[in-house]
Design a protein around this motif. Structure first.
Motif, PDB file in Angstrom:
ATOM      1  N   GLU A   5       0.013   5.527   5.755  1.00  0.00           N
ATOM      2  CA  GLU A   5       0.449   4.599   6.927  1.00  0.00           C
ATOM      3  C   GLU A   5       0.295   6.028   7.903  1.00  0.00           C
ATOM      4  OE1 GLU A   5       4.141   3.077   6.477  1.00  0.00           O
ATOM      5  OE2 GLU A   5       3.281   1.168   5.918  1.00  0.00           O
ATOM      6  N   ASN A   6      -0.652   5.643   8.946  1.00  0.00           N
ATOM      7  CA  ASN A   6      -0.738   6.660  10.123  1.00  0.00           C
ATOM      8  C   ASN A   6      -1.062   8.182   9.464  1.00  0.00           C
ATOM      9  OD1 ASN A   6      -0.256   4.464  11.882  1.00  0.00           O
ATOM     10  ND2 ASN A   6       1.927   5.127  11.569  1.00  0.00           N
ATOM     11  N   GLY A   7      -2.165   8.047   8.524  1.00  0.00           N
ATOM     12  CA  GLY A   7      -2.262   9.389   8.059  1.00  0.00           C
ATOM     13  C   GLY A   7      -1.515  10.354   7.032  1.00  0.00           C
ATOM     14  N   TYR A   8      -0.258   9.666   6.889  1.00  0.00           N
ATOM     15  CA  TYR A   8       0.884  10.230   6.062  1.00  0.00           C
ATOM     16  C   TYR A   8       1.147   9.141   4.918  1.00  0.00           C
ATOM     17  CZ  TYR A   8       1.309  13.984   9.332  1.00  0.00           C
ATOM     18  OH  TYR A   8       1.026  14.905  10.243  1.00  0.00           O
ATOM     19  N   VAL A   9       1.757   9.656   3.568  1.00  0.00           N
ATOM     20  CA  VAL A   9       2.112   9.140   2.671  1.00  0.00           C
ATOM     21  C   VAL A   9       3.689   8.374   2.932  1.00  0.00           C
ATOM     22  CG1 VAL A   9       2.550   8.966   0.285  1.00  0.00           C
ATOM     23  CG2 VAL A   9       0.841  10.379   0.928  1.00  0.00           C
ATOM     24  N   THR A  10       3.586   7.157   2.720  1.00  0.00           N
ATOM     25  CA  THR A  10       5.265   6.487   2.751  1.00  0.00           C
ATOM     26  C   THR A  10       5.407   5.961   1.484  1.00  0.00           C
ATOM     27  OG1 THR A  10       4.586   5.945   5.208  1.00  0.00           O
ATOM     28  CG2 THR A  10       6.663   4.845   3.932  1.00  0.00           C
ATOM     29  N   VAL A  11       6.500   5.947   1.005  1.00  0.00           N
ATOM     30  CA  VAL A  11       6.816   5.613  -0.260  1.00  0.00           C
ATOM     31  C   VAL A  11       7.779   4.576   0.044  1.00  0.00           C
ATOM     32  CG1 VAL A  11       8.153   6.186  -2.547  1.00  0.00           C
ATOM     33  CG2 VAL A  11       7.005   8.017  -1.277  1.00  0.00           C
ATOM     34  N   TYR A  12       7.625   3.054  -0.838  1.00  0.00           N
ATOM     35  CA  TYR A  12       8.224   1.918  -0.817  1.00  0.00           C
ATOM     36  C   TYR A  12       8.723   1.771  -2.181  1.00  0.00           C
ATOM     37  CZ  TYR A  12       5.908   0.792   3.835  1.00  0.00           C
ATOM     38  OH  TYR A  12       5.649   0.659   5.192  1.00  0.00           O
ATOM     39  N   TYR A  13       9.799   0.939  -1.909  1.00  0.00           N
ATOM     40  CA  TYR A  13      10.200   0.370  -3.449  1.00  0.00           C
ATOM     41  C   TYR A  13       9.251  -0.506  -3.856  1.00  0.00           C
ATOM     42  CZ  TYR A  13      14.882   2.301  -3.080  1.00  0.00           C
ATOM     43  OH  TYR A  13      15.950   3.454  -3.049  1.00  0.00           O
ATOM     44  N   ILE A  14       9.261  -1.176  -4.991  1.00  0.00           N
ATOM     45  CA  ILE A  14       8.052  -2.081  -5.382  1.00  0.00           C
ATOM     46  C   ILE A  14       8.103  -3.385  -4.779  1.00  0.00           C
ATOM     47  CG2 ILE A  14       9.555  -3.513  -7.155  1.00  0.00           C
ATOM     48  CD1 ILE A  14       5.951  -2.013  -7.448  1.00  0.00           C
TER      49      ILE A  14
END
Length: 201
Positions: A147-156
């Protein structure tokens, strides 16, 4: 003698005919009057009694919650204490409540693959609600995305953010960059922490 007999017979016939016509006219008038009364009664507007007794949820209302798995087509139900939020709600108000819940379900529901919350039946004695889920694969717990060049961590559930990272996607190996375009799944917290530890600057 014959003349008197003839006159008497004539008068008798005249009287009989008169009585017949009077009786006919009288009964016809009565029938018409009854008919008019029926028509007037039928023309009168029907008065609807507004009882204003719309049913609401009360503290004695039985609450049944169904859990429907749309992946495996299974249905389970449980009887629970009626939530305080439901007290006093009419059928329409309860439907509105469920619609609002669907817009922002709990984290637990989202992690289970929540799809919908609907009213199955409603009465003062019992309400039946149904939550529908489409569970994610058991072996995945987290979802990583570019997202926007960076890693975003979501729940499943792919909508609840677990963590924003400062990991630039273009600093990762090419195969990881490609995975993050469509989204990368991870099974455990250890796997996630190893990833974050290895690639955080």
């Amino acid at each position: 003698m014959k003349k008197t007999y003839a006159v008497s017979l004539f008068l008798f016939l005249l009287l009989s005919v008169s009585v017949y016509f009077l009786t006919y006219k009288l009964s016809k008038d009565i029938l018409e009057k009854d008919s008019n009364t029926v028509e007037e009664t039928q023309d009168e507007p029907v008065v609807s009694v507004d009882t204003n007794n719309e049913q609401t949820v009360v503290n004695t209302t039985k609450y049944v919650l169904e859990h429907y798995n749309s992946k495996e087509y299974t249905l389970n139900e449980e009887t629970l204490p009626t939530p305080a939020d439901f007290m006093g709600l009419t059928r329409d108000e309860l439907i509105d409540y469920l619609t609002e819940y669907e817009k922002a379900p709990s984290l637990e529901d989202r992690q289970l693959g929540f799809e919908s919350f609907e009213l199955v039946s409603f009465s003062k004695d019992q309400i039946v609600l149904r939550k529908t889920y489409h569970p994610y694969a058991d072996d995945y717990k987290y979802y990583l995305k570019d997202e926007n060049g960076y890693v975003t961590v979501y729940y499943i559930d792919k909508s609840t953010i677990y963590e924003y990272t400062n990991i630039a996607v273009d600093s990762l190996p090419e195969d990881l960059q490609e995975e993050l375009v469509t989204g990368k799944y991870m099974s455990t917290m250890n796997e996630l922490y190893n990833f974050l530890e290895n690639y955080s600057s």
